[in-house]
Design an enzyme around this catalytic site. Structure first.
Site, PDB file in Angstrom:
ATOM      1  N   ALA A  13       0.801  -1.232   0.000  1.00 27.12           N
ATOM      2  CA  ALA A  13       0.000   0.000   0.000  1.00 27.12           C
ATOM      3  C   ALA A  13       0.833   1.280   0.000  1.00 27.12           C
ATOM      4  CB  ALA A  13      -0.959   0.003   1.195  1.00 27.12           C
ATOM      5  N   ASP A  43       2.314  -3.465   4.188  1.00 23.58           N
ATOM      6  CA  ASP A  43       3.555  -3.336   3.422  1.00 23.58           C
ATOM      7  C   ASP A  43       4.680  -3.973   4.217  1.00 23.58           C
ATOM      8  OD1 ASP A  43       5.436  -2.504   1.381  1.00 23.58           O
ATOM      9  OD2 ASP A  43       3.982  -0.953   0.840  1.00 23.58           O
ATOM     10  N   ASP A 160      -5.244  -3.981 -19.289  1.00 24.88           N
ATOM     11  CA  ASP A 160      -5.024  -4.221 -20.722  1.00 24.88           C
ATOM     12  C   ASP A 160      -6.317  -3.978 -21.503  1.00 24.88           C
ATOM     13  OD1 ASP A 160      -2.340  -5.357 -20.159  1.00 24.88           O
ATOM     14  OD2 ASP A 160      -3.530  -6.869 -19.146  1.00 24.88           O
ATOM     15  N   HIS A 188      -1.358 -11.681 -18.481  1.00 25.06           N
ATOM     16  CA  HIS A 188      -1.051 -10.250 -18.367  1.00 25.06           C
ATOM     17  C   HIS A 188       0.453 -10.097 -18.623  1.00 25.06           C
ATOM     18  CE1 HIS A 188      -0.879  -6.125 -17.207  1.00 25.06           C
ATOM     19  NE2 HIS A 188      -0.070  -6.382 -16.192  1.00 25.06           N
TER      20      HIS A 188
END
Length: 332
Positions: A13, A43, A160, A188
């Site tokens: 974050a 984090d 995308d 991806h």
């Protein structure tokens, strides 16, 4: 009656995407303008101070929908009771690193975060993996969170999808909101296949096929595809940093459509667990066209696939099968 707050986890974050994403969630972009949220931000310990700074800013922004903030470096605390998990944290590939090195780092991150979600998240928690390699990270997460239904573990290819919409809208000088039903198939990565064969544009004379309006198959089968595939690299070249605001925005789009439903007649792209549809090997996390209703996604069935597309679908499936094998070899 005011709604109960939804607990939304964002990992990584304090990073770029996280910093762009948390205010969007707090403003109601992800779950709706009437849905209160409690943000859980996770984090790593070296980022603890920066994470606290993000928390201070969230307090300072006085978001009416934000009913609480948990900022922590402890995965268990971060995952406890969460209804939606957006997994942005991951180990980025650095110069000179082999794919296997990146994969093994991400396998260990996703293994531990999966275990924390498995034990502590709310029942029916919806998970979106953003960190690359997103499809395979999602697969690892699924492996180590067996009680989370496989239909609840997805990865982000909406970025995308949105990039493809943007390219068509620019090419035809139309509003992006008038373009719909492009598809991102597969991974991806640069092997993904952006497909416009089923896409339409709303015009004063009704919906018209994108192929007909563009009237340039060489562009649609060539430059358009490579532009969407390489867009992330182009942004890094221009900004010297990777896509953050577009990634954050598309993560909100992905969850919003999943939770609140897709508009009638519109499908979107999501990386989901393959059931063998379109002859894609089952057991991969693969991007398909989906519609969403009542918090559930369904793969759009029965779309005709021409020979050009078939090759592209198979190519990206092959890459995902190789990634899966590589990831599983890191587990042993």
């Amino acid at each position: 009656m005011a709604k109960d707050p939804v607990r939304v986890l964002v990992t990584g974050a304090a990073g770029q995407i996280g910093y762009a994403l948390v205010p969007m969630i707090a403003r109601g972009v992800m779950l709706g303008a009437d849905q209160p949220v409690i943000l859980h931000m996770l984090d790593i310990p070296p980022a603890a101070e920066a994470l606290n700074g993000v928390k201070m800013e969230l307090v300072d922004a006085a978001f009416p929908l934000l009913k609480g903030v948990v900022a922590t470096t402890d995965a268990v605390e971060a995952c406890t009771g969460v209804n939606v998990a957006v997994m942005v944290g991951g180990f980025p590939r650095k110069e000179g690193m082999e794919r296997k090195d990146v994969m093994s780092k991400n396998v260990s991150i996703y293994k531990s975060q999966a275990s924390a979600l498995e034990k502590h998240a709310a029942p029916n928690c919806k998970v979106l993996v953003v960190a690359n390699p997103a499809n395979t990270n999602a697969l690892i997460l699924k492996e180590f969170a067996p009680s989370i239904p496989e239909k609840n573990i997805t990865c982000l290819t909406r970025l995308d999808h949105n990039r493809a919409l943007g390219q068509i809208s620019e090419r035809l000088s139309v509003q992006v909101s008038d373009v719909k039903n492009v598809i991102i198939w597969g991974n991806h990565s640069s092997s993904q296949y952006p497909d416009v064969n089923h896409a339409t544009v709303t015009t004063p004379a009704g919906d018209k096929p994108v192929r007909e309006l563009v009237a340039d198959d060489a562009w649609l089968n060539g430059e358009f595809i490579s532009t969407v595939q390489q867009r992330g690299a182009a942004i890094i070249k221009a900004r010297k940093l990777s896509s953050a605001l577009s990634a954050a925005s598309s993560a909100c789009d992905h969850i919003r459509d999943w939770v609140l439903g897709t508009p009638e007649g519109t499908f979107v792209s999501m990386g989901v667990y393959s059931d063998g549809s379109y002859n894609v090997p089952a057991g991969l996390i693969y991007s398909f066209p989906v519609t969403c209703k009542n918090g559930e996604w369904s793969i759009v069935q029965g779309l005709p696939i021409d020979e050009f597309s078939r090759k592209k679908l198979d190519l990206t499936a092959e890459e995902l099968s190789e990634e899966k094998a590589l990831a599983y070899s890191c587990l042993t």
